[in-house]
Design a protein around this motif. Structure first.
Motif, short mmCIF file in Angstrom:
data_model
loop_
_atom_site.label_atom_id
_atom_site.label_comp_id
_atom_site.label_asym_id
_atom_site.label_seq_id
_atom_site.Cartn_x
_atom_site.Cartn_y
_atom_site.Cartn_z
N LYS A 43 -3.38 -2.58 -9.19
CA LYS A 43 -2.24 -3.43 -8.82
C LYS A 43 -1.58 -2.94 -7.54
N THR A 44 -1.37 -1.64 -7.44
CA THR A 44 -0.69 -1.06 -6.28
C THR A 44 -1.51 -1.25 -5.01
N LEU A 45 -2.81 -0.95 -5.08
CA LEU A 45 -3.66 -1.08 -3.89
C LEU A 45 -3.90 -2.54 -3.53
N ARG A 46 -3.85 -3.42 -4.51
CA ARG A 46 -3.97 -4.86 -4.21
C ARG A 46 -2.78 -5.32 -3.40
N GLY A 47 -1.61 -4.79 -3.74
CA GLY A 47 -0.39 -5.17 -3.03
C GLY A 47 -0.23 -4.51 -1.68
N LYS A 48 -0.82 -3.32 -1.53
CA LYS A 48 -0.69 -2.59 -0.26
C LYS A 48 -1.98 -1.83 0.04
N PRO A 49 -2.96 -2.54 0.62
CA PRO A 49 -4.20 -1.84 0.97
C PRO A 49 -3.95 -0.81 2.06
N GLN A 50 -4.86 0.11 2.19
CA GLN A 50 -4.80 1.17 3.18
C GLN A 50 -3.61 2.10 2.95
N MET A 51 -3.36 2.41 1.71
CA MET A 51 -2.30 3.32 1.31
C MET A 51 -2.86 4.74 1.27
N SER A 52 -2.02 5.71 1.62
CA SER A 52 -2.45 7.11 1.54
C SER A 52 -2.36 7.58 0.08
N LEU A 53 -3.02 8.67 -0.21
CA LEU A 53 -2.99 9.23 -1.56
C LEU A 53 -1.57 9.64 -1.94
N SER A 54 -0.83 10.24 -1.02
CA SER A 54 0.54 10.65 -1.34
C SER A 54 1.44 9.45 -1.59
N GLU A 55 1.24 8.35 -0.85
CA GLU A 55 2.01 7.13 -1.10
C GLU A 55 1.68 6.57 -2.48
N LEU A 56 0.41 6.58 -2.82
CA LEU A 56 -0.02 6.08 -4.12
C LEU A 56 0.60 6.92 -5.23
N ALA A 57 0.55 8.24 -5.10
CA ALA A 57 1.13 9.13 -6.10
C ALA A 57 2.61 8.82 -6.30
N GLU A 58 3.31 8.59 -5.20
CA GLU A 58 4.74 8.27 -5.28
C GLU A 58 4.97 6.95 -6.02
N CYS A 59 4.15 5.94 -5.73
CA CYS A 59 4.28 4.64 -6.40
C CYS A 59 3.99 4.73 -7.90
N LEU A 60 3.08 5.64 -8.26
CA LEU A 60 2.70 5.79 -9.67
C LEU A 60 3.59 6.77 -10.43
N PHE A 61 4.47 7.46 -9.69
CA PHE A 61 5.35 8.48 -10.28
C PHE A 61 4.54 9.62 -10.89
N VAL A 62 3.49 10.03 -10.18
CA VAL A 62 2.67 11.17 -10.60
C VAL A 62 2.52 12.12 -9.42
N GLY A 63 2.04 13.31 -9.70
CA GLY A 63 1.80 14.28 -8.64
C GLY A 63 0.54 13.95 -7.85
N PRO A 64 0.44 14.49 -6.63
CA PRO A 64 -0.74 14.22 -5.80
C PRO A 64 -2.06 14.63 -6.46
N SER A 65 -2.08 15.75 -7.19
CA SER A 65 -3.34 16.17 -7.82
C SER A 65 -3.74 15.21 -8.94
N THR A 66 -2.77 14.70 -9.68
CA THR A 66 -3.07 13.71 -10.72
C THR A 66 -3.62 12.43 -10.09
#
Length: 150
Positions: A43-66
């Motif tokens: 869902k997140t990548l569908r709404g915002k393609p070309q997202m960085s891993l750290s941006e994704l982690a922030e959107c998911l409320f998880v740590g970068p390693s997760t």
């Protein structure tokens, strides 16, 4: 009823609502082999393609390693791809593969059907809930910042 008791009930209510949403998401993706957190990545990548891993982690409320572990499994399943942007060869951006896009469409249709009963709340109630939830998040973030050194 005193305020602390109401706040305790509110907390319990949020946990019940959260659990109900989680179970709905689990059922929406289960038959296609997608976990709830993977559904959120789609869902997140569908709404915002070309997202960085750290941006994704922030959107998911998880740590970068997760987030990295989740993305790694989704790359192996050919649902997500990693790309190096031409303008910044040091970074990596994430996007859905065509298979990931197709899977999201299938899951989203099922998810929308499962959440359809919430339409009974009506637009005014939904807007009130969103406004109140936003206030709660703001107040709790503010309190956390004020007490972060304790």
């Amino acid at each position: 009823m005193e305020n602390q008791s109401l706040i305790s009930e509110l907390f319990t209510s949020f946990r019940e609502v959260n659990q109900s949403f989680y179970q709905s998401m689990q059922r929406a993706g289960q038959h296609l082999g997608v976990t709830p957190i993977q559904l959120l990545v789609l869902k997140t990548l569908r709404g915002k393609p070309q997202m960085s891993l750290s941006e994704l982690a922030e959107c998911l409320f998880v740590g970068p390693s997760t987030a990295s572990g989740i993305v790694e499994r989704m790359v192996k399943a050919n649902l997500v791809s990693r790309e190096r942007p031409e303008n910044d060869r040091r970074s990596i951006s994430l996007r859905l593969t065509p298979e990931g896009e197709q899977l999201w469409v299938k899951i989203d249709e099922r998810r929308n059907l499962m959440l359809e009963p919430l339409n009974e709340l009506g637009e005014e109630d939904l807007n009130d809930l969103l406004r109140i939830h936003g206030r709660i998040v703001h107040l709790l973030h503010k309190a956390r910042e004020e007490h972060k050194d304790e």
